[in-house]
Write an enzyme that holds these catalytic residues in place. Structure first.
Site, short mmCIF file in Angstrom:
data_model
loop_
_atom_site.label_atom_id
_atom_site.label_comp_id
_atom_site.label_asym_id
_atom_site.label_seq_id
_atom_site.Cartn_x
_atom_site.Cartn_y
_atom_site.Cartn_z
N ARG A 203 38.58 39.39 44.67
CA ARG A 203 38.76 39.13 46.11
C ARG A 203 40.24 39.21 46.48
O ARG A 203 40.62 38.96 47.61
CB ARG A 203 38.19 37.76 46.49
N ASN A 204 41.08 39.52 45.51
CA ASN A 204 42.52 39.66 45.76
C ASN A 204 42.78 41.07 46.30
O ASN A 204 42.55 42.07 45.62
CB ASN A 204 43.25 39.40 44.43
N ARG A 205 43.27 41.13 47.55
CA ARG A 205 43.48 42.42 48.23
C ARG A 205 44.44 43.34 47.47
O ARG A 205 44.26 44.55 47.40
CB ARG A 205 44.04 42.20 49.64
N ASP B 132 41.85 39.41 34.74
CA ASP B 132 42.61 38.18 34.90
C ASP B 132 44.04 38.54 34.52
O ASP B 132 44.27 39.29 33.57
CB ASP B 132 42.07 37.07 34.00
N SER B 133 44.99 38.02 35.27
CA SER B 133 46.38 38.41 35.02
C SER B 133 47.30 37.27 35.37
O SER B 133 46.89 36.29 36.01
CB SER B 133 46.72 39.65 35.85
N PHE C 93 52.24 42.46 45.93
CA PHE C 93 51.74 41.12 46.23
C PHE C 93 52.27 40.15 45.17
O PHE C 93 52.96 40.56 44.24
CB PHE C 93 50.19 41.11 46.23
N GLY C 94 51.90 38.90 45.32
CA GLY C 94 52.21 37.89 44.30
C GLY C 94 53.71 37.81 44.00
O GLY C 94 54.55 37.73 44.91
N LYS D 157 54.45 51.62 40.88
CA LYS D 157 54.18 50.36 40.18
C LYS D 157 53.08 50.56 39.14
O LYS D 157 53.23 50.17 37.98
CB LYS D 157 53.78 49.26 41.19
N HIS E 26 51.35 46.19 34.10
CA HIS E 26 50.34 45.60 33.23
C HIS E 26 48.94 46.06 33.64
O HIS E 26 48.12 46.44 32.83
CB HIS E 26 50.47 44.07 33.30
P1 IMP Z 1 44.22 35.53 38.89
O1 IMP Z 1 44.15 36.65 37.89
O2 IMP Z 1 43.34 35.76 40.06
O3 IMP Z 1 44.05 34.20 38.23
O4 IMP Z 1 45.66 35.51 39.56
C1 IMP Z 1 46.74 36.15 39.01
C2 IMP Z 1 48.03 35.72 39.72
O5 IMP Z 1 49.10 36.20 38.92
C3 IMP Z 1 48.19 36.36 41.09
O6 IMP Z 1 47.71 35.54 42.12
C4 IMP Z 1 49.70 36.53 41.17
O7 IMP Z 1 50.30 35.33 41.56
C5 IMP Z 1 50.08 36.81 39.72
N1 IMP Z 1 50.03 38.28 39.46
C6 IMP Z 1 49.16 38.95 38.67
N2 IMP Z 1 49.40 40.26 38.71
C7 IMP Z 1 50.42 40.44 39.56
C8 IMP Z 1 51.10 41.59 40.04
O8 IMP Z 1 50.79 42.74 39.72
N3 IMP Z 1 52.11 41.36 40.88
C9 IMP Z 1 52.49 40.12 41.28
N4 IMP Z 1 51.86 39.01 40.91
C10 IMP Z 1 50.84 39.16 40.03
#
Ligand code: IMP
Length: 203
Positions: free
Chosen positions: A10-12, A71-72, A150-151, A173, A178
């Protein structure tokens, strides 16, 4: 009709990157917007791999579709690997998460601000469960820069280019990120799996 592949996020920001990375597969890519009735999954695992598999299994079981999830997170060396698995829960918004990270690194000089992004991509389908890992090393800037992505992208510098991820286009990017690294392996595996399962289907 093309077989569907569910991209279960659900992450845009993730959605846009993953869709582009898998665009040339002979599959119809669908997202969770097509399944608004499905609930959130609690990320209760203790590793990126467990959480990625947990999400992919859940959505595959509910929809019957071939499913990818990931998951990241960001691991900062001077913080003992934090925020890591808890990256998404480090603050309520991207701005808050970045502000907290910079505050915690306030006294850490540039040469000790090393970090890495990690992504585990999981693929689940009938008789199929695989994970793929990607990582990229970089440094946390003293201040945010750039408006793409993002993030933590505005504070994550990729040293070979001397730019933050937020100063790169999505294609630039993904070439080094990753997520790009994990999903290119997943894509290559899936192409082979599809040709094998296609061959089985016509026997
Ligand atoms: P989750 O995998 O939904 O638990 O969230 C991973 C979180 O790690 C994201 O909300 C970001 O805060 C951060 N994150 C993961 N990948 C990236 C990226 O490619 N760029 C910036 N932040 C990232």
């Amino acid at each position: 009709m093309r077989q569907k592949l569910l991209i279960a996020t659900r992450n845009r920001g993730k959605w846009a990157e993953i869709r582009e990375l898998l665009a040339d597969l002979p599959l119809e890519l669908v997202g969770l917007d097509d399944f608004p009735q499905l609930p959130e999954v609690a990320e209760s695992g203790t590793t990126f791999e467990e959480n990625a598999l947990l999400k992919a299994r859940f959505f595959h079981e509910r929809t019957g579709l071939l499913t990818v999830a990931e998951d990241s997170g960001l691991e900062v060396e001077a913080l003992g690997g934090a925020p890591g698995l808890l990256s998404a829960r480090y603050g309520r918004s991207d701005a808050e998460r970045i502000a907290r990270l910079l505050a915690e690194l306030r006294d850490v000089p540039a040469k000790r601000r090393t970090a890495r992004f990690v992504c585990v991509a999981a693929l689940v389908g009938p008789g199929l469960e695989r994970t793929f890992v990607g990582e990229v090393r970089g440094k946390i800037r003293l201040e945010p820069s750039g408006s793409n992505g993002f993030g933590f992208d505005p504070v994550f510098e990729y040293p070979p280019l001397g730019k933050t991820f937020a100063e790169l286009t999505r294609v630039e990017k993904s070439a080094v990120s990753h997520r790009g690294r994990a999903f290119r392996q997943l894509r290559d595996f899936l192409l082979q799996w599809l040709s094998r399962s296609g061959a089985r289907g016509t026997e």
